[in-house]
Design a protein around this motif. Structure first.
Motif, PDB file in Angstrom:
ATOM      1  N   VAL A 355       0.903  -1.106  -0.156  1.00  0.00           N
ATOM      2  CA  VAL A 355       0.698   0.074  -0.493  1.00  0.00           C
ATOM      3  C   VAL A 355       1.027   1.335   0.221  1.00  0.00           C
ATOM      4  N   THR A 356       1.940   1.172   0.398  1.00  0.00           N
ATOM      5  CA  THR A 356       3.440   2.357   0.546  1.00  0.00           C
ATOM      6  C   THR A 356       3.368   3.104  -1.113  1.00  0.00           C
ATOM      7  N   PRO A 357       4.131   2.108  -1.967  1.00  0.00           N
ATOM      8  CA  PRO A 357       4.025   2.831  -3.157  1.00  0.00           C
ATOM      9  C   PRO A 357       1.997   3.654  -3.835  1.00  0.00           C
ATOM     10  N   TYR A 358       1.779   2.238  -3.302  1.00  0.00           N
ATOM     11  CA  TYR A 358       0.252   2.485  -4.302  1.00  0.00           C
ATOM     12  C   TYR A 358      -0.735   3.785  -3.470  1.00  0.00           C
ATOM     13  N   VAL A 359      -0.540   4.444  -2.718  1.00  0.00           N
ATOM     14  CA  VAL A 359      -0.657   5.937  -2.147  1.00  0.00           C
ATOM     15  C   VAL A 359       0.041   6.356  -2.743  1.00  0.00           C
ATOM     16  N   LYS A 360       1.193   6.472  -3.200  1.00  0.00           N
ATOM     17  CA  LYS A 360       2.209   7.702  -3.466  1.00  0.00           C
ATOM     18  C   LYS A 360       1.403   7.566  -5.223  1.00  0.00           C
ATOM     19  N   GLU A 361       1.358   6.278  -5.487  1.00  0.00           N
ATOM     20  CA  GLU A 361       1.151   6.372  -7.484  1.00  0.00           C
ATOM     21  C   GLU A 361       0.166   6.922  -7.505  1.00  0.00           C
ATOM     22  N   ARG A 362      -1.347   6.483  -7.192  1.00  0.00           N
ATOM     23  CA  ARG A 362      -2.418   6.648  -7.115  1.00  0.00           C
ATOM     24  C   ARG A 362      -3.281   8.075  -7.359  1.00  0.00           C
ATOM     25  N   GLU A 363      -3.656   8.534  -8.291  1.00  0.00           N
ATOM     26  CA  GLU A 363      -4.256  10.215  -7.667  1.00  0.00           C
ATOM     27  C   GLU A 363      -5.491  10.633  -8.252  1.00  0.00           C
ATOM     28  N   ALA A 364      -5.290  11.622  -6.920  1.00  0.00           N
ATOM     29  CA  ALA A 364      -6.680  12.230  -6.680  1.00  0.00           C
ATOM     30  C   ALA A 364      -6.996  13.572  -6.451  1.00  0.00           C
ATOM     31  N   GLY A 366      -5.565  15.649  -8.699  1.00  0.00           N
ATOM     32  CA  GLY A 366      -4.737  16.194  -9.294  1.00  0.00           C
ATOM     33  C   GLY A 366      -3.239  15.589  -8.276  1.00  0.00           C
ATOM     34  N   GLU A 367      -3.937  15.535  -7.332  1.00  0.00           N
ATOM     35  CA  GLU A 367      -2.644  14.887  -6.086  1.00  0.00           C
ATOM     36  C   GLU A 367      -2.451  13.405  -5.683  1.00  0.00           C
ATOM     37  N   PRO A 368      -1.030  12.758  -5.798  1.00  0.00           N
ATOM     38  CA  PRO A 368      -1.516  11.419  -5.051  1.00  0.00           C
ATOM     39  C   PRO A 368      -1.892  11.414  -3.775  1.00  0.00           C
ATOM     40  N   ILE A 369      -2.862  10.404  -3.312  1.00  0.00           N
ATOM     41  CA  ILE A 369      -3.539  10.285  -3.048  1.00  0.00           C
ATOM     42  C   ILE A 369      -2.799  10.168  -1.059  1.00  0.00           C
ATOM     43  N   ALA A 370      -1.764   9.607  -0.725  1.00  0.00           N
ATOM     44  CA  ALA A 370      -0.425  10.065   0.298  1.00  0.00           C
ATOM     45  C   ALA A 370      -0.785  10.954   0.510  1.00  0.00           C
ATOM     46  N   HIS A 371      -0.990  12.721   0.128  1.00  0.00           N
ATOM     47  CA  HIS A 371      -0.370  13.651   0.026  1.00  0.00           C
ATOM     48  C   HIS A 371      -2.447  14.189   1.472  1.00  0.00           C
ATOM     49  N   ARG A 372      -3.491  13.829   1.694  1.00  0.00           N
ATOM     50  CA  ARG A 372      -4.450  13.211   2.172  1.00  0.00           C
ATOM     51  C   ARG A 372      -3.899  12.900   3.889  1.00  0.00           C
ATOM     52  N   LEU A 426      -7.858  -4.821   6.762  1.00  0.00           N
ATOM     53  CA  LEU A 426      -9.181  -3.940   6.923  1.00  0.00           C
ATOM     54  C   LEU A 426      -8.177  -2.190   5.932  1.00  0.00           C
ATOM     55  N   ASP A 427      -7.489  -1.857   7.350  1.00  0.00           N
ATOM     56  CA  ASP A 427      -7.112  -0.960   6.246  1.00  0.00           C
ATOM     57  C   ASP A 427      -6.188  -0.774   5.535  1.00  0.00           C
ATOM     58  N   GLY A 428      -5.732  -2.164   5.020  1.00  0.00           N
ATOM     59  CA  GLY A 428      -5.209  -2.514   3.637  1.00  0.00           C
ATOM     60  C   GLY A 428      -5.692  -2.150   2.481  1.00  0.00           C
ATOM     61  N   VAL A 429      -7.551  -2.381   2.292  1.00  0.00           N
ATOM     62  CA  VAL A 429      -8.133  -3.257   1.790  1.00  0.00           C
ATOM     63  C   VAL A 429      -8.640  -1.458   1.285  1.00  0.00           C
ATOM     64  N   GLN A 430      -8.705  -0.798   2.364  1.00  0.00           N
ATOM     65  CA  GLN A 430      -9.668  -0.146   2.834  1.00  0.00           C
ATOM     66  C   GLN A 430      -8.649   1.335   2.136  1.00  0.00           C
ATOM     67  N   LEU A 431      -7.347   1.510   2.320  1.00  0.00           N
ATOM     68  CA  LEU A 431      -6.224   2.106   1.389  1.00  0.00           C
ATOM     69  C   LEU A 431      -6.515   1.810  -0.019  1.00  0.00           C
ATOM     70  N   LEU A 432      -7.139   0.790  -0.442  1.00  0.00           N
ATOM     71  CA  LEU A 432      -7.213   0.996  -2.081  1.00  0.00           C
ATOM     72  C   LEU A 432      -8.516   0.865  -2.578  1.00  0.00           C
ATOM     73  N   GLY A 433      -9.498   1.597  -1.903  1.00  0.00           N
ATOM     74  CA  GLY A 433     -10.392   1.555  -2.602  1.00  0.00           C
ATOM     75  C   GLY A 433     -11.340   0.947  -3.130  1.00  0.00           C
ATOM     76  N   GLY A 434     -11.958   0.977  -4.607  1.00  0.00           N
ATOM     77  CA  GLY A 434     -12.778   0.021  -5.350  1.00  0.00           C
ATOM     78  C   GLY A 434     -11.733  -1.405  -5.697  1.00  0.00           C
TER      79      GLY A 434
END
Length: 462
Positions: A355-364, A366-372, A426-434
């Motif tokens: 999940v660490t690289p995923y949230v850094k690469e997944r954008e919503a 206009g920015e990576p969701i890791a910025h939230r 559970l948090d891992g699933v949540q971080l990936l959303g759908g």
């Protein structure tokens, strides 16, 4: 060509969605595959039997198969019923709290980690779907000596001293690849370790050569530690499976559930009540009165979990493993829970690494969701809880290796790993959303596997 290269080539020979020519699918996999192909045609609608076929698929996948125990090899009786060889206690601690693995332990962990990354992880999705571990993966773990890791050199093992710490590290490293395949691979070693810890000379000379010196094409036998029972509010300290004395032997009755690779197992270590006290019994799978029933599960599916029915199973005096006063049973239960803690640490680490690289690469927006902040805090919390799980597990393993009482430490580790492991999944699933809900990503499988920590007893052993 290295061992890992050989294993990878054998595994890839079957294709991503196919089966290697030597792989044996379980009856559920074959039946469902055939019915699914049939469902893809118009024959069902033409003859008006689609509903009946769909109901058949449901019954097959939910009830599974039922068969007699695997034909057991002949375990030749030998030796005398005197105390067997035991692994030596680890060197006395200096008193400094240091979790740094020894040089030998680190070398072993590095090899197992490479195996987990390059062989186990790529095979995990197919094994989960088929509810069976690939033969090539199991053979690779045998080549590394994992089934005899907990045995002392005197009886053909590879340990000079108690290997609780090394065993914990190996369980963690293998589970980082996949928990289900890890359980399937480590189950025979749990039985061998139990015999090494509690077995008499006669028991060790009768059963351990099959693990330490497998002959011909038979290989290391599939074996399973069976403690869990299928009942509400099950307490492993008071099993309902019973053993009564009869002549110079025992008669066992009861049901055990979630037994790894039960349909293939040639030897079981079964927990049962003897004279009001829990005890362990060695039961060969070819013994009359044994029936194996598949038990499809939510997680740890690659371990081919099964239900073991014991109906008037008669065993000899050699079957009683360890002391009949409950101490050997209690120690087995504790060491099994420690093993499940180590598996949860490895799987939780896999979640964090994914999940660490995923949230850094997944954008919503206009920015990576890791910025939230909510996302960043959730990832940080996974890392914090994982480190807590690892520390309490290592501390418990260190006390076991030193020959100290680790009841409290193992209890704490099991409680923390049960609660925090499920939360991390559970948090891992949540971080990936759908994406966390679909099988394209492995996090949903890790979440299902992590839920097993609180309900599985036995199966694996440090």
């Amino acid at each position: 060509m290295s061992l890992l290269d050989t294993a990878r080539n054998a595994l890839n020979a079957g294709g991503r969605n196919g089966l290697a020519s030597t792989e044996r699918r379980d009856p559920i996999g074959l039946a469902v595959a055939g019915l699914n192909r049939l469902a893809g045609t118009d024959l069902l609608d033409r003859f008006g039997i689609r509903k009946q076929t769909e109901e058949t698929v449901y019954r097959v996948t939910s009830a599974g198969f039922k068969t007699l125990g695997a034909t057991s090899r002949v375990f030749a009786r030998a030796g005398k019923a005197t105390k067997g060889a035991r692994p030596a206690t680890a060197a006395t601690s200096t008193g400094v709290f240091d979790l740094t693995p020894s040089e030998d332990d680190q070398m072993l962990v590095d090899v197992v980690t490479e195996l987990a990354d390059e062989v186990v992880r790529p095979a995990a999705a197919d094994a989960d779907t088929a509810c069976e571990a690939q033969a090539e993966v199991l053979e690779a773990t045998v080549e590394l000596g994992l089934p005899i890791l907990g045995l002392p050199e005197k009886v053909g093992g590879i340990s000079e001293e108690r290997t609780a710490m090394a065993g914990t590290l190996v369980h963690e490293a293998l589970a980082k690849g996949d928990m289900g395949l890890a359980v399937a691979a480590l189950a025979p070693g749990a039985v061998a370790t139990a015999i090494g810890l509690f077995g008499t000379d006669e028991q060790q000379q009768t059963y351990l050569p099959a693990f330490t010196e497998p002959a011909g094409d038979t290989g290391v036998p599939a074996a399973a530690l069976a403690l869990t029972e299928p009942r509400v509010l099950f307490d492993p300290r008071t099993p309902q499976t019973t053993a009564r004395r009869e002549g110079d032997g025992f008669v066992l009755d009861g049901v055990k559930s979630m037994v790894p690779r039960g349909a293939d197992a040639e030897l079981f270590v079964v927990g049962a009540m003897l004279d009001g006290t829990p005890a362990l019994f060695l039961v060969e799978s070819g013994t009359e009165g044994i029936t194996i029933e598949s038990e499809p599960s939510m997680g740890v599916r690659a371990a081919s979990l099964s239900r073991l029915h014991l109906d008037g199973v008669r065993v000899g005096a050699i079957a009683l493993l360890g002391d009949p006063d409950g101490t050997s049973y209690a120690e087995t239960l504790r060491l099994s829970r420690l093993a499940w803690c180590a598996l949860s640490v490895g799987t939780a680490q896999a979640v964090l690494d994914y999940v660490t690289p995923y949230v850094k690469e997944r954008e919503a927006f206009g920015e990576p969701i890791a910025h939230r902040q909510s996302v960043a805090f959730m990832v940080a919390n996974i890392a914090i809880e994982l480190q807590a799980m690892r520390l309490v597990t290592y501390k418990a393993a260190g006390r076991v290796a030193a020959g100290k009482d680790a009841t409290r430490e193992i209890g704490l580790a099991h409680r923390i790993c049960t609660e925090k492991g499920m939360q991390i999944g559970l948090d891992g699933v949540q971080l990936l959303g759908g994406h966390g809900f679909v099988k394209e990503h492995p996090v949903e499988r890790w979440y299902r596997d992590l839920r097993a920590i609180g309900v599985m007893e036995g199966g694996v052993l440090v």
